[in-house]
Design a protein around this motif. Structure first.
Motif: not given
Length: 398
Positions: A239-251, A257-259
């Protein structure tokens, strides 16, 4: 018109994917909750082959739920199966992967500063990774290692971390994240298709033939239950990965990858609290540790002062910044984008004037100065010096 129709296609597929995912994950949560809340039934129910029962109230009525050890005395006339929630989530997810990442904007997937991949090469790596990890998982789940839960979990987690690192080395951060999500989702749907459904069909076939379910059916049922538990622990990370595309500070972080690995561990660990709670075991320390680990992660990945300021040691003129915007931003971020992948400016951000740049200072700083996420895939070749100049101007014009 092509970009306009592509946006609608992406929206419709994403909408369906979310609906199907909610149905699948909701069913997974419910049946794990149900299994964990079953209590020892009275003797007369045991005599009928009932393993456990549960009483619940919902929607203005009281429900009595019973789970048989293997088979009821008689096959019911109507039996509800839970499979299409999983299959439709997987099918729509793969359609979204193709529409957005493979045949959509190449900047979401390919970062030429990491690897100069063609579209075909990127697709081959993505799909090949999905197939490879699924095969490895199937080998592990059918091996003696499956009988040792902690060891199996450690091996699987290590495999997924390795996959995240490898994909992050060749793909843009956003593309790497979504492919890790696709890997986890593929494992989950494989659990349904290759394990849970065959076990259920074997049980139903034995009942319909009037046979006593034997050791083979019992073994399949036990392994199906194990696969269901694995899926339950993978739900929060996916579920986190499904919404992660909104948060470039992470990816877009240098160690994205470690995050992702850390968040995957924290969310799966937090899920353990609820699974234990269903058994009447309350361990708030699990949630406390999860919260502390999250706080530590937030602190560790925060941008440094130098990265945030983007200082160049001197002032930057308005004309120079307008030139940077024209060279690197306005093809997408304008009222009428010239980039063929966009019908409208992404996130509604228009950057053709300095006033607009000031208005969106925080977003621009995060995406173009701190994380280097923009321009997508750095297709315009924006240099570190240019990012520094943009950061300096933003600092001087707050």
């Amino acid at each position: 018109m092509h970009a306009y129709l592509a946006e609608w296609l992406s929206l419709i597929i994403r909408w369906f994917h979310v609906i199907a995912g909610v149905a699948w994950i909701g069913a997974s949560f419910y049946f794990i909750w149900l299994d964990n809340h079953l209590r020892e039934p009275p003797q007369w129910k045991k005599d009928k082959g009932i393993k456990g029962d549960l009483w619940a109230i919902h929607g203005g009525g009281i429900y009595e739920v019973a789970k048989y050890q293997l088979a009821p005395e008689k096959m019911p006339g109507e039996l509800h199966w839970f499979k299409w929630e999983a299959y439709s989530t997987f099918i729509s997810g793969m359609a979204l992967l193709f529409a957005v990442y493979y045949f959509g904007n190449p900047g979401y997937l390919i970062d030429t500063s990491k690897a100069a991949l063609s579209a075909g090469e990127a697709i081959a790596i993505g799909l090949g990774t999905l197939a490879m990890v699924m095969l490895v998982y199937e080998t592990l789940i059918r091996s003696p290692l499956a009988r040792h839960g902690m060891a199996f979990g450690a091996v699987l987690y290590g495999l997924l971390v390795l996959v995240a690192w490898g994909l992050f080395e060749v793909f843009a951060g956003r593309g790497a994240y979504i492919h890790v999500g696709a890997v986890v989702g593929t494992i989950m749907v494989a659990n349904v298709f290759l394990g849970i459904m065959p076990a259920q069909r074997a049980l139903v076939d034995a009942i319909e033939k009037g046979q006593e379910p034997g050791a083979r059916v019992a073994q399949l049922a036990a392994r199906a239950k194990l696969r269901s538990v694995h899926n339950n622990y993978m739900t929060l990370p996916v579920i986190f990965i499904m919404i992660s595309n909104h948060y470039p500070m992470l990816y877009s972080h240098a160690h994205g990858w470690a995050i992702l690995a850390a968040i995957g561990f924290i969310t799966a660990f937090a899920r353990r609290f609820f699974n234990l709670r269903h058994h009447g075991i309350t361990r708030p320390s699990i949630l406390v540790i999860s919260a502390l680990l999250t706080a530590i992660l937030i602190w560790l990945v925060a941008p440094t002062r130098d990265a945030t300021d983007g200082s160049t040691g001197g002032s930057v003129s308005d004309d120079r910044v307008l030139s940077l915007l024209n060279n690197h931003c306005v093809a997408c971020h304008s009222t009428a984008p010239a980039h063929p992948a966009f019908q409208a400016p992404p996130a509604g951000i228009v950057l053709d004037q300095l006033a607009a740049l000031r208005q969106h200072e925080a977003k621009v700083r995060q995406s173009a100065v701190d994380t280097h996420y923009m321009p997508l895939g750095n297709v315009t070749g924006m240099t570190d010096e240019e990012r520094g100049e943009l950061g300096q101007w933003l600092s001087d014009n707050r």
